[in-house]
Design an enzyme around this catalytic site. Sequence first.
Site, PDB file in Angstrom:
ATOM      1  N   LYS A 125      37.457  40.582  34.779  1.00  0.00           N
ATOM      2  CA  LYS A 125      37.038  40.050  35.897  1.00  0.00           C
ATOM      3  C   LYS A 125      38.300  38.810  36.252  1.00  0.00           C
ATOM      4  O   LYS A 125      38.339  38.677  37.722  1.00  0.00           O
ATOM      5  CB  LYS A 125      35.801  39.046  35.904  1.00  0.00           C
ATOM      6  CG  LYS A 125      34.642  39.890  35.966  1.00  0.00           C
ATOM      7  CD  LYS A 125      33.379  39.005  36.071  1.00  0.00           C
ATOM      8  CE  LYS A 125      32.247  40.044  36.347  1.00  0.00           C
ATOM      9  NZ  LYS A 125      31.115  39.130  36.576  1.00  0.00           N
ATOM     10  N   ARG A 126      38.862  38.446  35.505  1.00  0.00           N
ATOM     11  CA  ARG A 126      40.077  37.396  35.700  1.00  0.00           C
ATOM     12  C   ARG A 126      41.177  38.024  36.196  1.00  0.00           C
ATOM     13  O   ARG A 126      42.188  37.282  36.992  1.00  0.00           O
ATOM     14  CB  ARG A 126      40.223  36.551  34.578  1.00  0.00           C
ATOM     15  CG  ARG A 126      39.083  35.592  34.047  1.00  0.00           C
ATOM     16  CD  ARG A 126      39.461  34.675  33.054  1.00  0.00           C
ATOM     17  NE  ARG A 126      39.640  35.535  31.763  1.00  0.00           N
ATOM     18  CZ  ARG A 126      38.660  35.717  31.062  1.00  0.00           C
ATOM     19  NH1 ARG A 126      37.347  35.333  31.413  1.00  0.00           N
ATOM     20  NH2 ARG A 126      38.594  36.528  30.090  1.00  0.00           N
TER      21      ARG A 126
END
Length: 494
Positions: free
Chosen positions: A256-257
């Site tokens: 997600k980063r």
Amino acid sequence: MSGIRVRIAPSPTGFFHIGNAKTALINWLFARSKGGTFILRLEDTDTERSKPEYADIVCEALKWLGIDWDEGPSFRDEPERGAYGPYRQSERKHLYLQEANRLLKEGKAYKCFCSKEELDAERERARIEKRPPRYSGKCRNLTEKEIRAKEGLPYSIRFKVPPGVTEIDDLIQGKVVTDHTEFDDFIIVKPNGDAVFHLAVVVDDGLMKITHVIRGDDHLTNATRHVMLFRALGYELPQFAHLPMVLDEKGQKYSKRLHGANVLDWREDGFLPEALVNYLVLLGWTPGDDREVFSREELIEAFTIERLGKSPGKFDYKRLLWLNGQHIRKLTAAELCERVLPILRKAGFDVDAFPKEWLIQMTAICQDRIPTLNDIIGYTDFFFVEPQSYEEKAVNKHWRKEPQNAVQTLEKIRNMIEETSDFSHDGLKATFEQKAAAEGVPVAHFIHPTRLALTGKSVGPGLFELAALLGKEKCLQRIERALAFVRTIEETKI
Ligand code: GLU
């Protein structure tokens, strides 16, 4: 409409992840290719992490990708649509309780009064004895009398896992057989009355008459529990298809980063939604021929669930970039113009001061060259503002080495431009070519310094096209400016 009903059930707990987009797309293509119904359902039961603004982001990302839903929740000024609503889990709690109570009544579930402390101690014992943490089944066989004695105490509702095995014929993973001894009696309703994911998803799929559950293979291990619940609740069993994950370029789960994990990052970066759609489908599906570039309509036409692959798709930025270029070329110049104008406006250029026809021509001369929509800025900024500086490397190459010659060349260029009466691509090309031939030099000898003078850069749209669009007057002014600049180089050198 066929009887096919598929859904995506994202949790609005952040942005819309690229993996969710792929799942959405496969469901949508399946529905569209079969005349089925595509449903959007928001799994917003995690009240702490779910937020209405995240739900809006999910809807916005789907809209941007052109993945339209036939049934789903309200979004901005669009009302909820579909006969199986509500489409937000937070509004369906009564249905989960109703179905859990039915299971209780039918003896397929039971109330568990074990306290958190008891359960924690049980888990700790299992850990020390190196056993998998399983519920002991203590409350499974409480008598009516024992239950009555506990009235008023908090309880959860547990599903009574039946003996036997579950066999799932997954459309992608093949046959998956699981022995029920692998499961303990799992909780379906928590003491606070909230349904657990497994119950909610099955009740929703059952009541919404979902025929195919197509989702990420991170849910494969949940599927057996779901099948048990489907059977216990007496719902028609859907077919399952568990899709492999999207991996990043290093072959790891797409974190997600990472930039790009958020679908809307690609919009920010100037990618066309149709290119991302094309790319994401090809991450897990093969067309069976050597085509690579597909419009949405072509994908709907060609899509079959049988050609979905089992192995995870590794993200390949270069391929996506290439596909983006292909989709940019497929638009008409007028369509592309509509897409780039907001980008130019946002960059601060007064595009609205120019006639539409001119703007379309300006877009057209970049269409074969720009890899992303955002590249339009670097390819056309000089039309709106005079170049503030000249690219250092090109200055060294064309002007600084022999400034005296450079001055002469620029003077010749100025004269050519002045003398060109047909100030079109063809007219300019003819003038430049004739002059080069007369001087016995390649035409590039005049082209590169002209480009540098007019645009400040060494790459961009075709020189004669851009010069024609810029117009004679501006071209002459810019050549004069370049001349002044090169003369200062010459003077400081001496
Ligand atoms: N909310 C789940 C997810 O986002 C979807 C579960 C399902 O599709 O059954 O992974």
